[in-house]
Design a protein around this motif. Structure first.
Motif, PDB file in Angstrom:
ATOM      1  N   SER A  87      70.501  44.670  22.807  1.00 22.73           N
ATOM      2  CA  SER A  87      69.979  43.493  23.450  1.00 22.73           C
ATOM      3  C   SER A  87      70.667  42.180  23.229  1.00 22.73           C
ATOM      4  CB  SER A  87      68.308  43.247  23.286  1.00 22.73           C
ATOM      5  OG  SER A  87      67.968  42.053  23.922  1.00 22.73           O
ATOM      6  N   SER A 113      77.867  47.442  35.615  1.00 23.61           N
ATOM      7  CA  SER A 113      76.678  46.393  35.419  1.00 23.61           C
ATOM      8  C   SER A 113      75.737  46.374  36.528  1.00 23.61           C
ATOM      9  CB  SER A 113      77.459  45.000  35.613  1.00 23.61           C
ATOM     10  OG  SER A 113      78.270  44.875  34.326  1.00 23.61           O
ATOM     11  N   CYS A 116      69.726  42.638  37.403  1.00 22.45           N
ATOM     12  CA  CYS A 116      68.288  42.707  37.499  1.00 22.45           C
ATOM     13  C   CYS A 116      67.416  41.280  38.057  1.00 22.45           C
ATOM     14  CB  CYS A 116      67.708  42.867  35.955  1.00 22.45           C
ATOM     15  SG  CYS A 116      68.468  44.276  35.314  1.00 22.45           S
ATOM     16  N   TYR A 159      75.478  48.244  31.618  1.00 21.50           N
ATOM     17  CA  TYR A 159      75.074  46.783  31.200  1.00 21.50           C
ATOM     18  C   TYR A 159      74.106  46.278  32.074  1.00 21.50           C
ATOM     19  CZ  TYR A 159      75.359  41.627  30.238  1.00 21.50           C
ATOM     20  OH  TYR A 159      75.054  40.513  30.296  1.00 21.50           O
ATOM     21  N   PHE A 160      72.782  46.072  31.775  1.00 14.70           N
ATOM     22  CA  PHE A 160      71.609  45.385  32.467  1.00 14.70           C
ATOM     23  C   PHE A 160      71.642  44.039  32.423  1.00 14.70           C
ATOM     24  CE2 PHE A 160      69.959  49.612  31.693  1.00 14.70           C
ATOM     25  CZ  PHE A 160      69.754  50.089  32.887  1.00 14.70           C
ATOM     26  N   ASN A 161      72.004  42.983  33.264  1.00  8.48           N
ATOM     27  CA  ASN A 161      72.074  41.780  33.372  1.00  8.48           C
ATOM     28  C   ASN A 161      70.656  41.220  33.473  1.00  8.48           C
ATOM     29  OD1 ASN A 161      73.324  39.167  33.059  1.00  8.48           O
ATOM     30  ND2 ASN A 161      73.965  39.088  35.252  1.00  8.48           N
ATOM     31  N   PHE A 163      67.948  41.623  31.798  1.00  8.00           N
ATOM     32  CA  PHE A 163      66.825  42.567  31.738  1.00  8.00           C
ATOM     33  C   PHE A 163      65.483  42.246  31.725  1.00  8.00           C
ATOM     34  CE2 PHE A 163      64.093  45.891  29.737  1.00  8.00           C
ATOM     35  CZ  PHE A 163      64.654  47.008  30.370  1.00  8.00           C
ATOM     36  N   GLN A 171      60.654  48.126  34.437  1.00  9.56           N
ATOM     37  CA  GLN A 171      61.036  48.568  33.052  1.00  9.56           C
ATOM     38  C   GLN A 171      60.599  49.737  32.521  1.00  9.56           C
ATOM     39  OE1 GLN A 171      60.662  44.930  30.403  1.00  9.56           O
ATOM     40  NE2 GLN A 171      61.150  43.301  32.108  1.00  9.56           N
ATOM     41  N   SER A 204      72.013  45.101  27.173  1.00  2.00           N
ATOM     42  CA  SER A 204      71.567  44.170  28.146  1.00  2.00           C
ATOM     43  C   SER A 204      71.673  42.839  27.654  1.00  2.00           C
ATOM     44  CB  SER A 204      70.059  44.840  28.371  1.00  2.00           C
ATOM     45  OG  SER A 204      69.171  44.245  27.169  1.00  2.00           O
TER      46      SER A 204
END
Length: 207
Positions: A87, A113, A116, A159-161, A163, A171, A204
């Motif tokens: 994170s 990517s 979110c 990669y969670f932009n 998050f 989630q 993330s």
């Protein structure tokens, strides 16, 4: 005693040189290039699944080198334990996206990517739906989401932009991806289970 002091001073100067020049960080990152073979295919239309190219606006100073080293250590720990989510936290514009791109560039890993938002659902995380046409007729095309593609591709970075912008329900859908199971059960494919390849790094950003 004099010789020993001189040797320690030289060693200290050499370590300082390695850190300032970025060589130490380069060697730390180089270790990520082994144990997997990057596929040549790229999804050029979306920019997903490619090794990012070096951008002229990237700044590679001492702070950046240190951040990359810390990211590398977290990634090693996550891969070793086969669980967890790296994170990156900070205000917008502090370089979280760029750090991930630089790491992918230096380690030659394809980057996927996912942006979110408060509208993200577990169906968005499972499947991409687009509209296509043929002979004047329109129809929907369903394919694996960016997340599924990343998890199944050896050596990739997912990669969670932003998050934390996702609703809690979305989630929760991902919780099993970050524990020892390292898998998700799709909502759209009759309970299909997708396991993350052991070499995939999951990270993330959070504002």
């Amino acid at each position: 005693e004099s010789l020993r002091s001189e040797r320690e001073a030289m060693t200290s100067d050499y370590i300082a040189f390695l850190q300032e020049s970025g060589i130490y960080g380069w060697y730390a990152l180089k270790s990520f290039r082994k144990n997997f073979k990057t596929e040549e295919k790229e999804e050029a239309a979306t920019g997903q699944g490619r090794v990012p190219g070096k951008e002229p606006y990237w700044i590679e100073d001492e702070a950046t080198t240190k951040a990359l080293e810390e990211f590398a250590e977290m990634a090693k720990l996550s891969l070793k334990n086969r669980e967890g989510l790296i994170s990156l936290e900070g205000h917008a514009g502090t370089g979280k996206d760029v750090l991930v791109q630089m790491f992918a560039n230096k380690t030659k890993r394809p980057l996927y990517s996912f942006d979110c938002s408060k509208w993200t659902t577990e169906f968005d995380l499972s499947q991409d739906v687009s509209l296509a046409s043929e002979d004047g007729a329109s129809f929907t095309v369903k394919e694996d989401s960016v997340i599924v593609k990343a998890l199944e591709r050896p050596g990739s970075i997912l990669y969670f932009n932003e998050f934390n912008a996702m609703p809690s329900q979305a989630q929760i859908f991902l919780h099993s991806l970050f524990d020892a199971k390292r898998q998700i059960t799709l909502k759209t494919s009759s309970g299909r289970i997708v396991k993350a390849d052991p070499s995939v790094i999951i990270c993330s950003s959070m504002n």
